[in-house]
Design a protein around this motif. Structure first.
Motif, PDB file in Angstrom:
ATOM      1  N   VAL A  69      -4.321  23.798 -29.580  1.00 17.94           N
ATOM      2  CA  VAL A  69      -5.753  23.925 -29.295  1.00 17.94           C
ATOM      3  C   VAL A  69      -6.042  25.245 -28.583  1.00 17.94           C
ATOM      4  N   ASN A  70      -7.023  25.994 -29.133  1.00 18.73           N
ATOM      5  CA  ASN A  70      -7.524  27.177 -28.416  1.00 18.73           C
ATOM      6  C   ASN A  70      -8.813  26.751 -27.710  1.00 18.73           C
ATOM      7  N   PRO A  71      -8.758  26.456 -26.399  1.00 13.30           N
ATOM      8  CA  PRO A  71      -9.924  25.843 -25.746  1.00 13.30           C
ATOM      9  C   PRO A  71     -11.160  26.728 -25.720  1.00 13.30           C
ATOM     10  N   ALA A  84     -12.158  28.731 -28.217  1.00 12.36           N
ATOM     11  CA  ALA A  84     -12.727  28.988 -29.553  1.00 12.36           C
ATOM     12  C   ALA A  84     -14.100  28.327 -29.662  1.00 12.36           C
ATOM     13  N   GLY A  85     -14.990  29.001 -30.378  1.00 16.42           N
ATOM     14  CA  GLY A  85     -16.352  28.491 -30.543  1.00 16.42           C
ATOM     15  C   GLY A  85     -17.067  28.367 -29.208  1.00 16.42           C
ATOM     16  N   ASN A  86     -16.738  29.268 -28.273  1.00 14.21           N
ATOM     17  CA  ASN A  86     -17.329  29.211 -26.916  1.00 14.21           C
ATOM     18  C   ASN A  86     -17.156  27.830 -26.290  1.00 14.21           C
ATOM     19  N   TYR A 115      -1.950  23.820 -25.325  1.00 14.62           N
ATOM     20  CA  TYR A 115      -3.218  24.517 -25.077  1.00 14.62           C
ATOM     21  C   TYR A 115      -2.933  26.006 -24.981  1.00 14.62           C
ATOM     22  N   SER A 116      -3.652  26.790 -25.764  1.00 11.84           N
ATOM     23  CA  SER A 116      -3.467  28.241 -25.691  1.00 11.84           C
ATOM     24  C   SER A 116      -3.998  28.745 -24.352  1.00 11.84           C
ATOM     25  N   ASP A 117      -3.191  29.540 -23.638  1.00 14.28           N
ATOM     26  CA  ASP A 117      -3.663  30.041 -22.336  1.00 14.28           C
ATOM     27  C   ASP A 117      -4.018  31.525 -22.388  1.00 14.28           C
ATOM     28  N   GLY A 118      -4.090  32.102 -23.573  1.00 15.12           N
ATOM     29  CA  GLY A 118      -4.511  33.496 -23.692  1.00 15.12           C
ATOM     30  C   GLY A 118      -4.281  33.989 -25.105  1.00 15.12           C
ATOM     31  N   PRO A 119      -4.850  35.164 -25.435  1.00 12.79           N
ATOM     32  CA  PRO A 119      -4.656  35.702 -26.779  1.00 12.79           C
ATOM     33  C   PRO A 119      -3.166  35.828 -27.102  1.00 12.79           C
ATOM     34  N   GLY A 120      -2.782  35.395 -28.265  1.00 14.04           N
ATOM     35  CA  GLY A 120      -1.384  35.526 -28.708  1.00 14.04           C
ATOM     36  C   GLY A 120      -0.491  34.372 -28.303  1.00 14.04           C
ATOM     37  N   GLY A 138      -9.333  25.229 -33.629  1.00 12.80           N
ATOM     38  CA  GLY A 138      -9.863  26.516 -33.169  1.00 12.80           C
ATOM     39  C   GLY A 138     -10.633  27.160 -34.299  1.00 12.80           C
ATOM     40  N   GLY A 139     -10.819  28.469 -34.184  1.00 16.47           N
ATOM     41  CA  GLY A 139     -11.551  29.206 -35.210  1.00 16.47           C
ATOM     42  C   GLY A 139     -10.599  29.970 -36.114  1.00 16.47           C
ATOM     43  N   ASP A 140     -11.173  30.906 -36.865  1.00 15.99           N
ATOM     44  CA  ASP A 140     -10.369  31.684 -37.813  1.00 15.99           C
ATOM     45  C   ASP A 140      -9.283  32.491 -37.096  1.00 15.99           C
ATOM     46  N   GLY A 141      -9.590  32.977 -35.891  1.00 15.03           N
ATOM     47  CA  GLY A 141      -8.610  33.774 -35.140  1.00 15.03           C
ATOM     48  C   GLY A 141      -7.408  32.927 -34.733  1.00 15.03           C
ATOM     49  N   THR A 142      -7.647  31.680 -34.397  1.00 16.31           N
ATOM     50  CA  THR A 142      -6.560  30.776 -33.996  1.00 16.31           C
ATOM     51  C   THR A 142      -5.694  30.443 -35.215  1.00 16.31           C
ATOM     52  N   LEU A 143      -6.353  30.216 -36.342  1.00 17.48           N
ATOM     53  CA  LEU A 143      -5.628  29.959 -37.586  1.00 17.48           C
ATOM     54  C   LEU A 143      -4.765  31.173 -37.951  1.00 17.48           C
ATOM     55  N   HIS A 144      -5.332  32.342 -37.767  1.00 20.91           N
ATOM     56  CA  HIS A 144      -4.618  33.593 -38.033  1.00 20.91           C
ATOM     57  C   HIS A 144      -3.359  33.691 -37.157  1.00 20.91           C
ATOM     58  N   GLU A 145      -3.511  33.355 -35.891  1.00 21.49           N
ATOM     59  CA  GLU A 145      -2.350  33.399 -34.977  1.00 21.49           C
ATOM     60  C   GLU A 145      -1.262  32.436 -35.441  1.00 21.49           C
ATOM     61  N   ALA A 146      -1.672  31.216 -35.804  1.00 20.41           N
ATOM     62  CA  ALA A 146      -0.694  30.202 -36.210  1.00 20.41           C
ATOM     63  C   ALA A 146       0.075  30.658 -37.442  1.00 20.41           C
ATOM     64  N   GLY A 163     -14.442  26.928 -34.472  1.00 21.29           N
ATOM     65  CA  GLY A 163     -14.685  28.312 -34.046  1.00 21.29           C
ATOM     66  C   GLY A 163     -16.161  28.637 -34.046  1.00 21.29           C
ATOM     67  N   SER A 164     -16.471  29.936 -33.994  1.00 21.64           N
ATOM     68  CA  SER A 164     -17.869  30.356 -34.076  1.00 21.64           C
ATOM     69  C   SER A 164     -18.206  30.727 -35.515  1.00 21.64           C
ATOM     70  N   GLY A 165     -17.320  31.464 -36.179  1.00 19.43           N
ATOM     71  CA  GLY A 165     -17.592  31.935 -37.528  1.00 19.43           C
ATOM     72  C   GLY A 165     -17.202  30.917 -38.588  1.00 19.43           C
ATOM     73  N   ASN A 166     -16.004  30.357 -38.442  1.00 20.58           N
ATOM     74  CA  ASN A 166     -15.517  29.276 -39.324  1.00 20.58           C
ATOM     75  C   ASN A 166     -15.576  29.603 -40.813  1.00 20.58           C
ATOM     76  N   ASP A 167     -15.187  30.814 -41.187  1.00 18.00           N
ATOM     77  CA  ASP A 167     -15.247  31.176 -42.609  1.00 18.00           C
ATOM     78  C   ASP A 167     -14.254  30.381 -43.457  1.00 18.00           C
ATOM     79  N   GLY A 217     -10.761  39.090 -38.557  1.00 15.62           N
ATOM     80  CA  GLY A 217     -11.607  39.346 -37.394  1.00 15.62           C
ATOM     81  C   GLY A 217     -10.838  39.827 -36.165  1.00 15.62           C
ATOM     82  N   GLU A 218      -9.508  39.929 -36.257  1.00 12.34           N
ATOM     83  CA  GLU A 218      -8.701  40.445 -35.136  1.00 12.34           C
ATOM     84  C   GLU A 218      -8.565  41.953 -35.355  1.00 12.34           C
ATOM     85  N   VAL A 219      -9.146  42.752 -34.431  1.00 11.37           N
ATOM     86  CA  VAL A 219      -9.283  44.190 -34.667  1.00 11.37           C
ATOM     87  C   VAL A 219      -7.988  44.957 -34.401  1.00 11.37           C
TER      88      VAL A 219
HETATM   89  N1  LIG Z   1      -6.951  30.740 -23.440  1.00 14.96           N
HETATM   90  C1  LIG Z   1      -7.507  31.766 -24.048  1.00 14.96           C
HETATM   91  N2  LIG Z   1      -8.355  32.581 -23.381  1.00 14.96           N
HETATM   92  C2  LIG Z   1      -8.966  33.607 -24.004  1.00 14.96           C
HETATM   93  N3  LIG Z   1      -8.770  33.926 -25.309  1.00 14.96           N
HETATM   94  C3  LIG Z   1      -7.921  33.155 -26.022  1.00 14.96           C
HETATM   95  C4  LIG Z   1      -7.246  32.050 -25.434  1.00 14.96           C
HETATM   96  N4  LIG Z   1      -6.445  31.491 -26.390  1.00 14.96           N
HETATM   97  C5  LIG Z   1      -6.625  32.208 -27.535  1.00 14.96           C
HETATM   98  N5  LIG Z   1      -7.505  33.202 -27.327  1.00 14.96           N
HETATM   99  C6  LIG Z   1      -8.059  34.155 -28.297  1.00 14.96           C
HETATM  100  O1  LIG Z   1      -9.335  33.653 -28.633  1.00 14.96           O
HETATM  101  C7  LIG Z   1      -9.790  34.409 -29.746  1.00 14.96           C
HETATM  102  C8  LIG Z   1     -10.889  33.707 -30.481  1.00 14.96           C
HETATM  103  O2  LIG Z   1     -10.402  32.551 -31.117  1.00 14.96           O
HETATM  104  P1  LIG Z   1     -11.013  32.091 -32.518  1.00 14.96           P
HETATM  105  O3  LIG Z   1     -11.147  33.253 -33.424  1.00 14.96           O
HETATM  106  O4  LIG Z   1     -10.200  30.943 -32.987  1.00 14.96           O
HETATM  107  O5  LIG Z   1     -12.454  31.555 -32.102  1.00 14.96           O
HETATM  108  P2  LIG Z   1     -13.872  32.097 -32.489  1.00 14.96           P
HETATM  109  O6  LIG Z   1     -13.895  33.591 -32.402  1.00 14.96           O
HETATM  110  O7  LIG Z   1     -14.860  31.318 -31.682  1.00 14.96           O
HETATM  111  O8  LIG Z   1     -14.007  31.607 -33.999  1.00 14.96           O
HETATM  112  P3  LIG Z   1     -14.108  32.421 -35.402  1.00 14.96           P
HETATM  113  O9  LIG Z   1     -12.915  33.329 -35.504  1.00 14.96           O
HETATM  114  O10 LIG Z   1     -14.067  31.328 -36.448  1.00 14.96           O
HETATM  115  O11 LIG Z   1     -15.396  33.157 -35.338  1.00 14.96           O
HETATM  116  C9  LIG Z   1      -8.532  34.712 -30.555  1.00 14.96           C
HETATM  117  O12 LIG Z   1      -8.468  36.109 -30.715  1.00 14.96           O
HETATM  118  C10 LIG Z   1      -7.393  34.235 -29.644  1.00 14.96           C
HETATM  119  O13 LIG Z   1      -6.321  35.150 -29.599  1.00 14.96           O
END
Ligand SMILES: Nc1ncnc2c1ncn2[C@@H]1O[C@H](COP(=O)(O)OP(=O)(O)OP(=O)(O)O)[C@@H](O)[C@H]1O
Length: 313
Positions: A7-9, A11-13, A38-43, A63-71, A93-97, A292-294
């Motif tokens: 879980v990326n807590p 994601a999707g704000n 629980y993800s505690d930070g990017p990566g 999570g969102g697309d970024g979390t799926l990308h990480e996995a 997520g927010s975008g959920n493409d 979406g990961e730059v």
């Molecule tokens: N605990 C955390 N705190 C801050 N950022 C995190 C944490 N865990 C993961 N992340 C980062 O959060 C980012 C956003 O996640 P994700 O893309 O899944 O959500 P989103 O942007 O809301 O959805 P979408 O990509 O569908 O628009 C990812 O780049 C991920 O690396």
């Protein structure tokens, strides 16, 4: 089998956290065994899956697309796994493409029930994903939705750098920072020289006026914009769109209107290509993104190919 949730807590704000809490209550009520990370930070999810050793158990991502990308990247770069570990996905997520293109349920319990059935029936679906080799660094990464070079990546980069984004996020207005970043990127994104080589057809497309290049496994990008309407995630092919920089602001607005109406292919600035293997080059330093990961601005020299990955969705 105990389910393994990731879980990326944020994601999707925070939607992912709420959806997980709802699903967790259901799992507890039904006495369904699970583990949760629980993800505690990017990566964090990518690193953890990169080191994981459980070959069999599907990974359920919330999570969102970024979390799926990480996995996806964590699992595919993990060389200790003897077999490909399927990914199950509950969108939050927010975008959920990805979720949009596969019409996944927004309700976490419905989504879980469906995944549960698919796992029980061993109904795994093989989807196209992109493999990207950076020819300059020999680094390999993977994308589930799309890879882009140009205005879309520049916009996300500016939004991420924006000082007010964190403040807007606090009030669940993070999307507004992208709106502001579009104006900044429209001013700064120059046309650039680019080449797209379609390896299968042995054809290439060259331009010195590129504005946007998107290579995609499915129709959507940017949180619901249907940029490649007929892209399919099971045909083994990338859909590629290359857009030349419009000559005027008026023309740009007209093209955006066409994009939103879904008839943008007919305009002279828009080129639509398909191929399973692509060489991609930008002559100048340009931002790029994967799902979406730059990636910071650089001269791009990439080799892209489609591969299949097992999902439960
Ligand atoms: N605990 C955390 N705190 C801050 N950022 C995190 C944490 N865990 C993961 N992340 C980062 O959060 C980012 C956003 O996640 P994700 O893309 O899944 O959500 P989103 O942007 O809301 O959805 P979408 O990509 O569908 O628009 C990812 O780049 C991920 O690396």
């Amino acid at each position: 089998m105990a389910y393994s949730f990731w879980v990326n807590p944020i994601a999707g704000n925070g939607v992912a956290k709420q959806k997980w809490q709802k699903l967790q209550s259901y799992l507890n009520e039904q006495s369904i065994a699970y583990r949760v990370f629980y993800s505690d930070g990017p990566g964090a999810i990518e690193n953890q899956l990169f080191q994981s050793t459980h070959d069999q158990v599907p990974v359920v991502i919330i999570g969102g697309d970024g979390t799926l990308h990480e996995a996806l990247n964590g699992l595919l770069k993990n060389k200790t796994l003897n077999q490909t570990r399927p990914i199950a996905y509950i969108s939050a997520g927010s975008g959920n493409d990805f979720a949009r293109s596969h019409q996944l349920s927004d309700d976490p319990i419905q989504a879980f029930k469906r995944i549960n059935r698919q796992i029980e029936q061993n109904n795994v679906i093989l989807l196209d994903i992109g493999k990207c080799l950076d020819e300059q660094t020999s680094e390999v990464s993977y994308f589930v939705n799309n890879l882009g070079i140009g205005i879309d990546a520049t916009t996300v980069a500016f939004a991420n750098q924006s000082k007010i984004k964190r403040w807007l996020n606090r009030y669940h207005l993070g999307g507004f920072s992208y709106f502001l970043a579009i104006f900044q990127s429209l001013q700064q994104q120059d046309a650039f020289g680019a080449e797209v080589v379609l390896q299968d057809q042995k054809e290439s497309y060259c331009t010195n006026n590129a504005f946007l290049i998107t290579v995609s496994n499915q129709p959507y990008f940017g949180g619901g914009i249907k940029i490649l309407p007929d892209a399919s995630s099971v045909d083994g092919l990338f859909d590629i769109i290359l857009v030349d920089r419009p000559k005027s602001l008026g023309r740009l607005i007209w093209l955006i209107g066409a994009l939103l109406r879904g008839n943008h292919y007919r305009y002279s600035e828009v080129h639509h290509l398909k191929s399973a293997r692509i060489g991609l080059r930008s002559e100048t330093k340009e931002y790029s993104h994967l799902d979406g990961e730059v990636i910071p601005a650089r001269k791009n020299l990439l080799y892209l190919s489609t591969i299949k990955y097992p999902f439960y969705i």
